[in-house]
Design a protein around this motif. Sequence first.
Motif, PDB file in Angstrom:
ATOM      1  N   THR A  99       0.763  -1.195  -0.144  1.00  0.00           N
ATOM      2  CA  THR A  99      -0.057   0.092  -0.046  1.00  0.00           C
ATOM      3  C   THR A  99       0.656   1.237  -0.068  1.00  0.00           C
ATOM      4  O   THR A  99       1.981   1.265   0.239  1.00  0.00           O
ATOM      5  CB  THR A  99      -0.893   0.067   1.212  1.00  0.00           C
ATOM      6  N   GLY A 100       0.285   2.283  -0.277  1.00  0.00           N
ATOM      7  CA  GLY A 100       0.893   3.641  -0.304  1.00  0.00           C
ATOM      8  C   GLY A 100       1.558   3.935   0.953  1.00  0.00           C
ATOM      9  O   GLY A 100       2.683   4.565   1.102  1.00  0.00           O
ATOM     10  N   ALA A 101       0.765   3.786   2.198  1.00  0.00           N
ATOM     11  CA  ALA A 101       1.262   3.982   3.362  1.00  0.00           C
ATOM     12  C   ALA A 101       2.454   3.400   3.716  1.00  0.00           C
ATOM     13  O   ALA A 101       3.387   3.742   4.376  1.00  0.00           O
ATOM     14  CB  ALA A 101      -0.002   3.748   4.339  1.00  0.00           C
ATOM     15  N   VAL A 104       5.538   4.870   2.063  1.00  0.00           N
ATOM     16  CA  VAL A 104       5.953   5.914   2.469  1.00  0.00           C
ATOM     17  C   VAL A 104       6.405   5.458   4.049  1.00  0.00           C
ATOM     18  O   VAL A 104       7.881   6.161   4.480  1.00  0.00           O
ATOM     19  CB  VAL A 104       4.671   6.990   2.886  1.00  0.00           C
ATOM     20  N   PHE A 132      -0.924  14.440   2.189  1.00  0.00           N
ATOM     21  CA  PHE A 132      -1.565  13.167   2.523  1.00  0.00           C
ATOM     22  C   PHE A 132      -0.366  12.139   2.225  1.00  0.00           C
ATOM     23  O   PHE A 132      -0.230  11.997   1.116  1.00  0.00           O
ATOM     24  CB  PHE A 132      -2.863  12.765   1.779  1.00  0.00           C
ATOM     25  N   HIS A 133      -0.155  11.186   3.405  1.00  0.00           N
ATOM     26  CA  HIS A 133       0.959  10.204   2.755  1.00  0.00           C
ATOM     27  C   HIS A 133       0.299   8.883   3.585  1.00  0.00           C
ATOM     28  O   HIS A 133       1.373   7.757   3.446  1.00  0.00           O
ATOM     29  CB  HIS A 133       2.316  10.445   3.716  1.00  0.00           C
ATOM     30  N   GLY A 134      -0.875   8.684   3.758  1.00  0.00           N
ATOM     31  CA  GLY A 134      -1.265   7.501   4.278  1.00  0.00           C
ATOM     32  C   GLY A 134      -1.726   7.440   5.710  1.00  0.00           C
ATOM     33  O   GLY A 134      -1.543   8.318   6.350  1.00  0.00           O
ATOM     34  N   GLU A 184       4.530  15.622  -2.054  1.00  0.00           N
ATOM     35  CA  GLU A 184       3.923  15.302  -3.076  1.00  0.00           C
ATOM     36  C   GLU A 184       4.227  16.274  -4.269  1.00  0.00           C
ATOM     37  O   GLU A 184       3.915  17.531  -3.836  1.00  0.00           O
ATOM     38  CB  GLU A 184       2.298  15.061  -2.847  1.00  0.00           C
ATOM     39  N   GLU A 189      -4.795  14.375  -2.286  1.00  0.00           N
ATOM     40  CA  GLU A 189      -5.961  14.340  -1.290  1.00  0.00           C
ATOM     41  C   GLU A 189      -6.359  15.739  -0.811  1.00  0.00           C
ATOM     42  O   GLU A 189      -7.481  16.021  -0.477  1.00  0.00           O
ATOM     43  CB  GLU A 189      -5.694  13.325  -0.108  1.00  0.00           C
ATOM     44  N   ASP A 217       6.674  11.650  -2.803  1.00  0.00           N
ATOM     45  CA  ASP A 217       5.397  10.743  -2.637  1.00  0.00           C
ATOM     46  C   ASP A 217       4.636  11.027  -4.153  1.00  0.00           C
ATOM     47  O   ASP A 217       3.836  11.980  -4.278  1.00  0.00           O
ATOM     48  CB  ASP A 217       4.735  11.130  -1.304  1.00  0.00           C
ATOM     49  N   VAL A 219       2.649   8.494  -4.821  1.00  0.00           N
ATOM     50  CA  VAL A 219       1.650   7.499  -4.870  1.00  0.00           C
ATOM     51  C   VAL A 219       0.553   7.725  -5.811  1.00  0.00           C
ATOM     52  O   VAL A 219       0.003   6.936  -6.432  1.00  0.00           O
ATOM     53  CB  VAL A 219       1.354   7.223  -3.526  1.00  0.00           C
ATOM     54  N   GLN A 220      -0.029   9.207  -5.739  1.00  0.00           N
ATOM     55  CA  GLN A 220      -1.158   9.573  -6.728  1.00  0.00           C
ATOM     56  C   GLN A 220      -0.677  10.053  -8.056  1.00  0.00           C
ATOM     57  O   GLN A 220      -1.461   9.999  -8.811  1.00  0.00           O
ATOM     58  CB  GLN A 220      -1.918  10.595  -5.745  1.00  0.00           C
ATOM     59  N   LYS A 246      -1.133   3.126  -5.586  1.00  0.00           N
ATOM     60  CA  LYS A 246      -2.399   3.479  -6.300  1.00  0.00           C
ATOM     61  C   LYS A 246      -2.094   2.668  -7.805  1.00  0.00           C
ATOM     62  O   LYS A 246      -2.524   1.570  -7.943  1.00  0.00           O
ATOM     63  CB  LYS A 246      -2.701   4.749  -6.515  1.00  0.00           C
TER      64      LYS A 246
END
Length: 390
Positions: A99-101, A104, A132-134, A184, A189, A217, A219-220, A246
């Motif tokens: 997962t992204g969290a 991170v 937002f990092h998880g 990011e 988010e 980050d 992730v998104q 993601k």
Amino acid sequence: MQPISSSYLMTTTERPDPVLVRGNGSLVWDSNGHRYLDFVQGWATNALGHSAPEVTQALTAQAARLVAPSPAFFNEPLLALAQRLTELTGLHQAYVSCTGAEAVECAIKLARKWGRKQHHGAYEIISTRGAFHGRTLAAMAASGKPGWDQLFPPYPAGFTKVAFGDLDAMRKAIGARTVALLVEPIQGEAGVVVPPAGYLAALRELADEHGLLLVFDEVQTGLGRTGRLFAHEWEGVKPDILTLGKGLGGGIPIAATLGNARACCFETGDQGGTFHGAPLACSVALAVLQAITSPELLGHVRAAGERLARGLEACVARRGLLGSRGRGLLQALELGRPTAHAVRDACLAHGLLVNAPRDSLLRFMPSLRVTGSEIDAMLEILDRALGEAG
Ligand SMILES: *Cc1c(COP(=O)(O)O)cnc(C)c1O
């Protein structure tokens, strides 16, 4: 089929009534047979749309071959994925998680390890407000989501926050204990917050000047979402550590943390996880990467992103809204009034899924394969919903 009760689920989030049963490309159906145009796409995880043929094919083929032999052994898809990710990012090595969290969390551990070994014991990470990092405790501590600092204290120490996009604030926050800057490239988010041009490049210079690690980050924003393979390419800079998640699995949970040669300092025993690097998810990620790096796809994302952005701008003008922003197929509409949830609900009633991450803001993150006519159909429903509830 009647929806079964939701009373067995722990209360964590509000959900609308429809129970989703099936998806295909940009469409998804509920248990009553209602069809929705999906501009949420699992929060940008279904990079190639629902049930993309490549994802289904990789899943079924690998499921019949080898699923989870444990991280204590090498497996072919993991080795291939790590190599492919380093080729695509120009970074040195990868760690694969779910997962992204977790990606991170791994980045935080890597930075702390590096600080202990290479940077006189420094451990503090500067991140940004609104970030937002998880949802692990350390990822929450690194995040700057309003109200989160009150949810589960005490949090792990060693995180400082500054305003996103504010280079001066970042410079002033650097101290003797600072080991890394974590941002990011576009805050997702928080509402698709695009920093001033040059911000990422300036962060790179700042990190170099102070001998710190720069962590992006993505992730998104990574893997084609903004119209480049990685959002940091828009400013021609590379991070020392990069997180992906993601879209990487096309809907299957998989994430990765990559580092350059300077940052990669883990030793045996430093990091692990039962499902990390399992061949099932890795084979899907390889298939997703092949599709995303095909010559046409990024061009399509840029063109489709333009069409979406222009449509949202027209919406702003027609309905007297505050504005729109974003890059590629990560876009947001600022309503200028706290009606986002009502508009989202009106969209749902008219067969459109959109996301409202803030009271006055809608976010759009369709499949990277979304067609022009799907974008137009979305804009039509959105306009109707804004007329009713906006
Ligand atoms: C979604 C997200 C995460 C967390 O990913 P999960 O898979 O939900 O743990 C981390 N960072 C960013 C930038 C994200 O958008």
